[in-house]
Design a protein around this motif. Structure first.
Motif, PDB file in Angstrom:
ATOM      1  N   ASP A   1     -25.460 -37.662  16.272  1.00  0.00           N
ATOM      2  CA  ASP A   1     -27.307 -38.112  15.924  1.00  0.00           C
ATOM      3  C   ASP A   1     -28.252 -37.441  17.301  1.00  0.00           C
ATOM      4  OD1 ASP A   1     -29.950 -39.201  15.991  1.00  0.00           O
ATOM      5  OD2 ASP A   1     -29.178 -40.974  15.103  1.00  0.00           O
ATOM      6  N   GLU A   2     -28.324 -36.558  17.360  1.00  0.00           N
ATOM      7  CA  GLU A   2     -29.098 -36.111  19.395  1.00  0.00           C
ATOM      8  C   GLU A   2     -30.098 -36.809  19.204  1.00  0.00           C
ATOM      9  OE1 GLU A   2     -30.307 -31.990  18.471  1.00  0.00           O
ATOM     10  OE2 GLU A   2     -27.685 -30.928  18.390  1.00  0.00           O
ATOM     11  N   ASP A   3     -30.742 -37.688  18.794  1.00  0.00           N
ATOM     12  CA  ASP A   3     -32.042 -38.397  18.586  1.00  0.00           C
ATOM     13  C   ASP A   3     -31.968 -39.753  19.569  1.00  0.00           C
ATOM     14  OD1 ASP A   3     -34.019 -36.631  17.441  1.00  0.00           O
ATOM     15  OD2 ASP A   3     -33.916 -37.301  15.760  1.00  0.00           O
ATOM     16  N   LYS A   4     -30.208 -40.219  19.167  1.00  0.00           N
ATOM     17  CA  LYS A   4     -30.268 -40.858  20.154  1.00  0.00           C
ATOM     18  C   LYS A   4     -29.240 -40.770  21.147  1.00  0.00           C
ATOM     19  CE  LYS A   4     -28.390 -43.534  16.049  1.00  0.00           C
ATOM     20  NZ  LYS A   4     -27.443 -44.677  15.644  1.00  0.00           N
ATOM     21  N   CYS A   5     -28.477 -39.268  21.377  1.00  0.00           N
ATOM     22  CA  CYS A   5     -27.984 -39.240  22.662  1.00  0.00           C
ATOM     23  C   CYS A   5     -28.937 -39.268  23.988  1.00  0.00           C
ATOM     24  CB  CYS A   5     -27.859 -37.540  22.912  1.00  0.00           C
ATOM     25  SG  CYS A   5     -27.131 -36.744  24.317  1.00  0.00           S
ATOM     26  N   VAL A   6     -28.297 -39.959  24.460  1.00  0.00           N
ATOM     27  CA  VAL A   6     -29.397 -39.646  26.482  1.00  0.00           C
ATOM     28  C   VAL A   6     -28.429 -39.508  27.431  1.00  0.00           C
ATOM     29  CG1 VAL A   6     -30.103 -42.471  25.745  1.00  0.00           C
ATOM     30  CG2 VAL A   6     -27.700 -41.949  26.933  1.00  0.00           C
ATOM     31  N   GLY A   7     -27.701 -37.917  27.447  1.00  0.00           N
ATOM     32  CA  GLY A   7     -27.396 -37.008  28.241  1.00  0.00           C
ATOM     33  C   GLY A   7     -25.971 -37.681  29.573  1.00  0.00           C
ATOM     34  N   ALA A   8     -25.891 -38.874  28.908  1.00  0.00           N
ATOM     35  CA  ALA A   8     -24.307 -39.439  29.499  1.00  0.00           C
ATOM     36  C   ALA A   8     -23.033 -38.579  29.950  1.00  0.00           C
ATOM     37  CB  ALA A   8     -23.611 -40.668  29.708  1.00  0.00           C
ATOM     38  N   GLY A   9     -22.960 -37.653  28.499  1.00  0.00           N
ATOM     39  CA  GLY A   9     -21.909 -36.682  29.834  1.00  0.00           C
ATOM     40  C   GLY A   9     -20.724 -37.877  29.150  1.00  0.00           C
ATOM     41  N   GLN A  10     -20.789 -38.689  28.775  1.00  0.00           N
ATOM     42  CA  GLN A  10     -18.954 -39.502  28.716  1.00  0.00           C
ATOM     43  C   GLN A  10     -18.282 -39.137  27.671  1.00  0.00           C
ATOM     44  OE1 GLN A  10     -17.985 -41.575  31.022  1.00  0.00           O
ATOM     45  NE2 GLN A  10     -19.848 -41.398  31.864  1.00  0.00           N
ATOM     46  N   CYS A  11     -19.119 -37.917  27.169  1.00  0.00           N
ATOM     47  CA  CYS A  11     -18.184 -37.419  25.175  1.00  0.00           C
ATOM     48  C   CYS A  11     -17.842 -36.044  26.777  1.00  0.00           C
ATOM     49  CB  CYS A  11     -19.195 -37.199  24.415  1.00  0.00           C
ATOM     50  SG  CYS A  11     -20.816 -36.058  24.620  1.00  0.00           S
ATOM     51  N   VAL A  12     -18.117 -35.440  26.870  1.00  0.00           N
ATOM     52  CA  VAL A  12     -17.778 -34.131  26.823  1.00  0.00           C
ATOM     53  C   VAL A  12     -16.197 -34.794  27.970  1.00  0.00           C
ATOM     54  CG1 VAL A  12     -17.836 -32.208  28.525  1.00  0.00           C
ATOM     55  CG2 VAL A  12     -19.965 -33.048  27.074  1.00  0.00           C
TER      56      VAL A  12
ATOM     57  N   ASP B   1     -27.747 -27.155  28.851  1.00  0.00           N
ATOM     58  CA  ASP B   1     -28.306 -27.390  29.974  1.00  0.00           C
ATOM     59  C   ASP B   1     -29.503 -28.241  30.300  1.00  0.00           C
ATOM     60  OD1 ASP B   1     -25.588 -25.856  31.108  1.00  0.00           O
ATOM     61  OD2 ASP B   1     -26.122 -24.177  30.398  1.00  0.00           O
ATOM     62  N   GLU B   2     -30.558 -27.743  29.415  1.00  0.00           N
ATOM     63  CA  GLU B   2     -31.960 -28.143  29.966  1.00  0.00           C
ATOM     64  C   GLU B   2     -32.048 -29.603  29.667  1.00  0.00           C
ATOM     65  OE1 GLU B   2     -31.419 -26.290  25.765  1.00  0.00           O
ATOM     66  OE2 GLU B   2     -31.062 -26.107  27.886  1.00  0.00           O
ATOM     67  N   ASP B   3     -31.039 -30.274  29.290  1.00  0.00           N
ATOM     68  CA  ASP B   3     -31.626 -31.549  28.911  1.00  0.00           C
ATOM     69  C   ASP B   3     -30.416 -32.832  28.878  1.00  0.00           C
ATOM     70  OD1 ASP B   3     -30.560 -31.083  26.408  1.00  0.00           O
ATOM     71  OD2 ASP B   3     -32.698 -31.138  25.492  1.00  0.00           O
ATOM     72  N   GLY B   4     -28.765 -32.130  28.801  1.00  0.00           N
ATOM     73  CA  GLY B   4     -28.034 -32.637  28.421  1.00  0.00           C
ATOM     74  C   GLY B   4     -27.222 -33.761  27.572  1.00  0.00           C
ATOM     75  N   ILE B   5     -28.738 -32.856  26.484  1.00  0.00           N
ATOM     76  CA  ILE B   5     -28.542 -33.642  25.128  1.00  0.00           C
ATOM     77  C   ILE B   5     -26.716 -32.800  24.813  1.00  0.00           C
ATOM     78  CG2 ILE B   5     -28.606 -33.559  22.962  1.00  0.00           C
ATOM     79  CD1 ILE B   5     -30.074 -35.590  24.362  1.00  0.00           C
ATOM     80  N   VAL B   6     -26.125 -33.457  24.072  1.00  0.00           N
ATOM     81  CA  VAL B   6     -24.734 -33.647  23.366  1.00  0.00           C
ATOM     82  C   VAL B   6     -25.228 -32.106  22.556  1.00  0.00           C
ATOM     83  CG1 VAL B   6     -24.912 -35.063  21.706  1.00  0.00           C
ATOM     84  CG2 VAL B   6     -22.472 -34.424  22.295  1.00  0.00           C
ATOM     85  N   VAL B   7     -23.699 -31.399  22.890  1.00  0.00           N
ATOM     86  CA  VAL B   7     -23.609 -30.540  21.766  1.00  0.00           C
ATOM     87  C   VAL B   7     -22.052 -30.503  20.969  1.00  0.00           C
ATOM     88  CG1 VAL B   7     -22.946 -27.422  21.192  1.00  0.00           C
ATOM     89  CG2 VAL B   7     -25.157 -28.514  22.869  1.00  0.00           C
ATOM     90  N   LEU B   8     -22.409 -30.462  19.697  1.00  0.00           N
ATOM     91  CA  LEU B   8     -20.417 -30.303  19.258  1.00  0.00           C
ATOM     92  C   LEU B   8     -19.798 -28.999  18.435  1.00  0.00           C
ATOM     93  CD1 LEU B   8     -18.746 -32.309  17.424  1.00  0.00           C
ATOM     94  CD2 LEU B   8     -20.325 -32.397  15.462  1.00  0.00           C
ATOM     95  N   LEU B   9     -19.181 -29.057  19.350  1.00  0.00           N
ATOM     96  CA  LEU B   9     -18.129 -28.009  19.825  1.00  0.00           C
ATOM     97  C   LEU B   9     -17.090 -28.032  18.028  1.00  0.00           C
ATOM     98  CD1 LEU B   9     -17.759 -27.817  22.784  1.00  0.00           C
ATOM     99  CD2 LEU B   9     -18.983 -26.286  21.978  1.00  0.00           C
ATOM    100  N   ASP B  10     -16.783 -28.665  17.473  1.00  0.00           N
ATOM    101  CA  ASP B  10     -16.115 -28.477  16.391  1.00  0.00           C
ATOM    102  C   ASP B  10     -16.595 -30.330  15.675  1.00  0.00           C
ATOM    103  OD1 ASP B  10     -14.302 -28.443  14.831  1.00  0.00           O
ATOM    104  OD2 ASP B  10     -12.563 -28.161  17.070  1.00  0.00           O
ATOM    105  N   ALA B  11     -16.696 -30.025  14.840  1.00  0.00           N
ATOM    106  CA  ALA B  11     -17.451 -31.156  13.852  1.00  0.00           C
ATOM    107  C   ALA B  11     -15.333 -31.594  12.987  1.00  0.00           C
ATOM    108  CB  ALA B  11     -17.951 -30.457  12.823  1.00  0.00           C
ATOM    109  N   LEU B  12     -15.124 -30.034  13.423  1.00  0.00           N
ATOM    110  CA  LEU B  12     -13.195 -30.678  12.356  1.00  0.00           C
ATOM    111  C   LEU B  12     -12.722 -30.437  13.540  1.00  0.00           C
ATOM    112  CD1 LEU B  12     -14.449 -29.002   8.892  1.00  0.00           C
ATOM    113  CD2 LEU B  12     -14.477 -32.033   9.415  1.00  0.00           C
ATOM    114  N   PRO B  13     -12.302 -31.904  14.536  1.00  0.00           N
ATOM    115  CA  PRO B  13     -11.552 -31.119  14.930  1.00  0.00           C
ATOM    116  C   PRO B  13      -9.937 -31.097  14.675  1.00  0.00           C
ATOM    117  CG  PRO B  13     -12.282 -33.678  15.607  1.00  0.00           C
ATOM    118  CD  PRO B  13     -12.753 -32.608  14.642  1.00  0.00           C
TER     119      PRO B  13
END
Length: 64
Positions: free
Chosen positions: A6-17, A28-40
């Protein structure tokens, strides 16, 4: 396993990365999460579940 963010909830903490770099990245511009693989692969399950648990905004949902 399916990952939903949920990008709207993301605060860009980066713990997921840090926890699962093969599944998550940040814009890069705001630190919001990007999902690289929805079905890992199941081999990444513990990393993905850890990333969801570490997310301070609870922006990651793991569907089994």
């Amino acid at each position: 396993m399916k990952v939903i963010i949920d990008e709207d909830k993301c605060v860009g903490a980066g713990q997921c990365v840090l926890a699962a770099p093969d599944v998550f990245d940040q814009r890069d511009e705001d630190g919001i999460v990007v999902l690289l693989d929805a079905l890992p692969p199941d081999a990444l399950r513990s990393q993905v579940e850890n990333a969801a648990a570490l997310c301070p905004a609870l922006a990651i949902e793991v569907v089994k």
